[in-house]
Write a protein that holds these residues in place. Structure first.
Motif, PDB file in Angstrom:
ATOM      1  N   VAL A 237      94.233 -69.934   9.416  1.00 20.33           N
ATOM      2  CA  VAL A 237      93.271 -70.388  10.422  1.00 20.33           C
ATOM      3  C   VAL A 237      92.556 -71.606   9.848  1.00 20.33           C
ATOM      4  CG1 VAL A 237      91.169 -69.846  11.695  1.00 20.33           C
ATOM      5  CG2 VAL A 237      92.983 -68.132  11.501  1.00 20.33           C
ATOM      6  N   PHE A 238      92.758 -72.759  10.500  1.00 23.48           N
ATOM      7  CA  PHE A 238      92.178 -74.022  10.068  1.00 23.48           C
ATOM      8  C   PHE A 238      90.868 -74.267  10.820  1.00 23.48           C
ATOM      9  CE2 PHE A 238      96.631 -74.349   9.134  1.00 23.48           C
ATOM     10  CZ  PHE A 238      96.713 -75.122   7.982  1.00 23.48           C
ATOM     11  N   SER A 239      89.860 -74.768  10.096  1.00 25.00           N
ATOM     12  CA  SER A 239      88.583 -75.093  10.734  1.00 25.00           C
ATOM     13  C   SER A 239      87.949 -76.283  10.031  1.00 25.00           C
ATOM     14  CB  SER A 239      87.631 -73.903  10.691  1.00 25.00           C
ATOM     15  OG  SER A 239      87.359 -73.502   9.364  1.00 25.00           O
ATOM     16  N   ASP A 240      87.373 -77.158  10.835  1.00 28.91           N
ATOM     17  CA  ASP A 240      86.759 -78.371  10.298  1.00 28.91           C
ATOM     18  C   ASP A 240      85.365 -78.067   9.774  1.00 28.91           C
ATOM     19  OD1 ASP A 240      86.642 -80.996   9.582  1.00 28.91           O
ATOM     20  OD2 ASP A 240      86.387 -81.788  11.607  1.00 28.91           O
ATOM     21  N   GLY A 241      84.936 -78.852   8.790  1.00 29.90           N
ATOM     22  CA  GLY A 241      83.624 -78.701   8.191  1.00 29.90           C
ATOM     23  C   GLY A 241      82.557 -79.462   8.949  1.00 29.90           C
ATOM     24  N   PRO A 242      81.349 -79.529   8.400  1.00 26.25           N
ATOM     25  CA  PRO A 242      80.989 -79.055   7.064  1.00 26.25           C
ATOM     26  C   PRO A 242      80.994 -77.534   6.959  1.00 26.25           C
ATOM     27  CG  PRO A 242      79.046 -79.768   8.251  1.00 26.25           C
ATOM     28  CD  PRO A 242      80.203 -80.137   9.109  1.00 26.25           C
ATOM     29  N   GLU A 243      80.626 -77.027   5.796  1.00 27.31           N
ATOM     30  CA  GLU A 243      80.827 -75.615   5.501  1.00 27.31           C
ATOM     31  C   GLU A 243      80.114 -74.684   6.473  1.00 27.31           C
ATOM     32  OE1 GLU A 243      79.503 -75.351   1.514  1.00 27.31           O
ATOM     33  OE2 GLU A 243      77.618 -76.376   1.923  1.00 27.31           O
TER      34      GLU A 243
END
Length: 442
Positions: A237-243
């Motif tokens: 599962v890919f997710s963009d940041g920031p954290e």
């Protein structure tokens, strides 16, 4: 807004809360477990094979034929949504796309949408793209004008579209009602630059839709890479940041819910917006500020992608079903939960130091339907939440001797059935290096 005296807030942290039991938000809901069990590998396989049998679903392919091309494919998807349940509101989301870039001539692009109305207008999306593309046999590059070349696209992204269609059947056919409105969508134009998703995300912003989450599935059916390595027990599962972005909170939520309902299928979080140098239909939503992630198989076979070899033989129905089960558990859990807490209409709690200067204090607005709240925190260098506390039906809480300099805090709403919202995290705004008068920060 419910406000308590500071002394009473402190008392909440040492006395048993009056809201839901802390374990309630972590319990398995038998209704969701039934949805998970209803996912059919055989039906997923049939959907993938039917989509591949259209020979091509290229955005510029035939729209008239009843058996070949994107027109036949989208009509079949539309009819499958309608057959899934009379509760689904099925339509085409149509856009006139001018020539430009990979779109070599003007085209009418149609996303296929099925909406399951909830008690509220806030939306949770499940998506995949049904268009395909393939390089000419023996060719190294793409001819973007050649819309009728064979492009079966069984895994890219017949597999993701199959997840969308199967879960529309499972969820809408269950008769279960949700607080959120659930949207099942098959995008077109992904291979030409995320065109269908970009137009739909822009429409969502223009029309003021509240989208809590987008679960995008793209290339989710294979288990063996081109180098021979195999993995049938994890999904990325890919997710963009920031954290502490909303998308990262969604990814953490999917991992936790997946572990509860589908323990045999590990969700592996990847802290990137997508695979290196690649893209998917979750990205336009993420760029518009919505929480959006991409599911992708653990081992990609690049030799099959965008070729005539992307056939159903490269899709493993049992593996695809396990990924679909993680999706349905996450979507249903979010749909049954209240919305995440906000402050002044924006995600995240207010954070302060308290009267002493050494105590973390949080404040948030009530979430409609919530009967309690859970506060989570971690050390500021840690990547994941480390501690949590149920604070009951209040909208502020204090944590003695926890410095807001050293810890990151978030809060989630809990509904009457124990279902928990996404975490709203306090995100530090960008620091200005100089003030308006040219002075430096303190």
């Amino acid at each position: 807004m419910t406000r308590l005296p500071l002394a009473a807030v402190f008392l909440l942290l040492v006395a048993p809360p009056s809201g839901p039991d802390p374990a309630a938000a972590q319990a398995v809901d038998p209704r969701i477990a039934a949805l998970v069990d209803s996912v059919s590998p055989e039906r997923l396989d049939r959907i993938v094979r039917t989509l591949a049998a259209f020979e091509t679903r290229h955005t510029l392919s035939d729209t008239v034929s009843a058996t070949r091309g994107i027109g036949a494919a989208r009509r079949w998807i539309h009819d499958e949504f309608r057959r899934a349940s009379p509760r689904l509101q099925v339509s085409y989301d149509t856009h006139a796309i001018p020539a430009g870039g990979r779109i070599t001539r003007p085209v009418e692009l149609r996303n296929v949408v099925a909406v399951l109305p909830g008690r509220t207008a806030r939306r949770i999306y499940l998506s995949g793209h049904y268009d395909t593309v393939a390089r000419p046999a023996g060719g190294a590059g793409f001819d973007w004008s050649a819309g009728d070349l064979p492009a079966p696209g069984a895994n890219d992204d017949g597999s993701g579209t199959a997840v969308v269609l199967e879960l529309a059947r499972v969820i809408a056919g269950s008769g279960l009602s949700f607080d959120a409105t659930l949207v099942f969508i098959a995008f077109a134009g992904e291979e030409q630059g995320l065109v269908g998703a970009t137009r739909h995300a822009a429409k969502a912003v223009a029309e003021g839709w509240a989208i809590d989450a987008v679960l995008n599935n793209d290339i989710v059916g294979g288990t063996t890479a081109g180098n021979g390595l195999s993995d049938s027990r994890t999904v990325r599962v890919f997710s963009d940041g920031p954290e502490d972005s909303r998308s990262r909170q969604l990814a953490r939520y999917i991992r936790d819910v997946g572990a509860r309902y589908v323990p045999s299928h590990q969700v592996r979080l990847v802290a990137r917006y997508d695979r290196f140098g690649r893209g998917g239909d979750h990205t336009p939503f993420d760029q518009q500020g919505f929480a959006a992630v991409r599911f992708s198989e653990a081992m990609e076979n690049y030799a099959r992608q965008h070729t005539v070899d992307d056939t159903p033989e490269g899709v493993v129905p049992e593996y695809l079903a396990r990924t679909a089960r993680v999706n349905v558990a996450a979507m249903a859990s979010l749909g049954l939960a209240p919305p995440a807490p906000m402050v002044n209409g924006r995600s995240g709690p207010m954070l302060g130091r308290g009267r002493t200067g050494y105590d973390a204090t949080l404040r948030w607005e009530p979430s409609p339907g919530a009967v309690g709240y859970r506060v989570v925190w971690r050390q500021a260098w840690a990547a994941d939440w480390e501690q949590e506390r149920l604070v009951g039906p209040v909208t502020e809480a204090a944590f003695p001797n926890l410095s807001i300099d050293d810890y990151v805090f978030g809060v989630a709403a809990i509904g009457p059935d124990g279902h928990q919202s996404l975490v709203s995290a306090y995100v530090l705004p960008p620091r200005r290096t100089t003030g308006p008068d040219g002075s430096g920060g303190r």
